[in-house]
Design a protein around this motif. Structure first.
Motif, PDB file in Angstrom:
ATOM      1  N   MET A  17       0.839  -1.188   0.000  1.00 43.74           N
ATOM      2  CA  MET A  17       0.000   0.000   0.000  1.00 43.74           C
ATOM      3  C   MET A  17       0.876   1.241   0.000  1.00 43.74           C
ATOM      4  SD  MET A  17      -2.935   1.552   0.013  1.00 43.74           S
ATOM      5  CE  MET A  17      -4.088   0.204   0.131  1.00 43.74           C
ATOM      6  N   ALA A  18       0.528   2.148  -0.844  1.00 40.98           N
ATOM      7  CA  ALA A  18       1.265   3.408  -0.942  1.00 40.98           C
ATOM      8  C   ALA A  18       1.099   4.227   0.330  1.00 40.98           C
ATOM      9  CB  ALA A  18       0.757   4.204  -2.135  1.00 40.98           C
ATOM     10  N   LYS A  19       2.101   5.051   0.596  1.00 36.68           N
ATOM     11  CA  LYS A  19       2.034   6.009   1.693  1.00 36.68           C
ATOM     12  C   LYS A  19       2.221   7.390   1.051  1.00 36.68           C
ATOM     13  CE  LYS A  19       4.556   7.470   5.809  1.00 36.68           C
ATOM     14  NZ  LYS A  19       5.740   7.261   6.645  1.00 36.68           N
ATOM     15  N   ASP A  53      -3.723   4.311   3.010  1.00 41.20           N
ATOM     16  CA  ASP A  53      -2.676   4.997   2.256  1.00 41.20           C
ATOM     17  C   ASP A  53      -2.295   6.339   2.882  1.00 41.20           C
ATOM     18  OD1 ASP A  53      -4.893   6.534   1.618  1.00 41.20           O
ATOM     19  OD2 ASP A  53      -4.904   5.999  -0.505  1.00 41.20           O
ATOM     20  N   ASP A 102       4.329   8.511  -3.592  1.00 35.96           N
ATOM     21  CA  ASP A 102       4.417   7.455  -2.585  1.00 35.96           C
ATOM     22  C   ASP A 102       5.735   7.587  -1.830  1.00 35.96           C
ATOM     23  OD1 ASP A 102       4.441   5.148  -1.079  1.00 35.96           O
ATOM     24  OD2 ASP A 102       4.179   3.796  -2.791  1.00 35.96           O
TER      25      ASP A 102
END
Length: 179
Positions: A1-3, A80, A144
């Motif tokens: 999962m992107a941050k 996210d 990201d």
């Protein structure tokens, strides 16, 4: 999962306001409502004074005080990292507005607090928020933070960064380039 996060190089900002207009157009906001603002700050002492323009918006904090004070859980955080508001749950108590140290929430015409959404609908389609994509000076870089090959990670590896109001412990996801 992107941050997801954002890097802002305020030294590149000319104060043209294209980011604000793009945001207003994206969210069909009336002219008196803004999800991001430009702060014009004076630095130095006469005769060595300069003006600094600092773009400010929701910081999508890792530890968002607006989320902790919301009695109906209308403010929530996605995996996210985007901090969003479910308007169906909001009772308009404005605790979130009081809790936010960045003063980035605004009341819409229905008296419901709103804020930057990092354009969640646009981001899931792989696009940048319009405040970033519209800027002709390249002030904002969205992406990201966990992907070492993302543009934002590459840029952050090359510069010193800081965050606003770190003493509040909110852990904002917006970083500013140190000059």
């Amino acid at each position: 999962m992107a941050k997801f996060g954002m890097l802002i190089d305020a030294s590149r900002c000319t104060g043209c306001g294209a980011c604000q207009i793009a945001c207003q157009m994206q969210h069909q906001l009336p002219p008196h409502l803004q999800f991001n603002r430009l702060e014009f700050r004076e630095r130095g002492k006469y005769p060595n004074v300069r003006q600094e323009i600092v773009p400010v918006q929701c910081m999508h904090c890792d530890n968002p005080p607006c989320l902790h004070v919301c009695p109906t859980h209308a403010t929530y955080k996605r995996s996210d990292g985007l901090v969003l508001v479910d308007h169906r749950k909001c009772i308009g108590c404005k605790y979130c507005m009081t809790a936010c140290p960045y003063d980035v929430r605004t009341l819409n015409d229905d008296r419901v607090p709103e804020k930057c959404k990092f354009c969640a609908d646009t981001v899931v389609q792989g696009e940048e928020p319009p405040c970033a994509s519209t800027c002709m000076c390249g002030v904002r870089t969205f992406g990201d933070l966990d992907d070492p090959n993302s543009e934002i990670s590459k840029k952050m590896a090359k510069v010193d960064v800081y965050q606003l109001i770190t003493e509040k412990g909110t852990k904002p996801r917006i970083y500013y380039v140190k000059k």
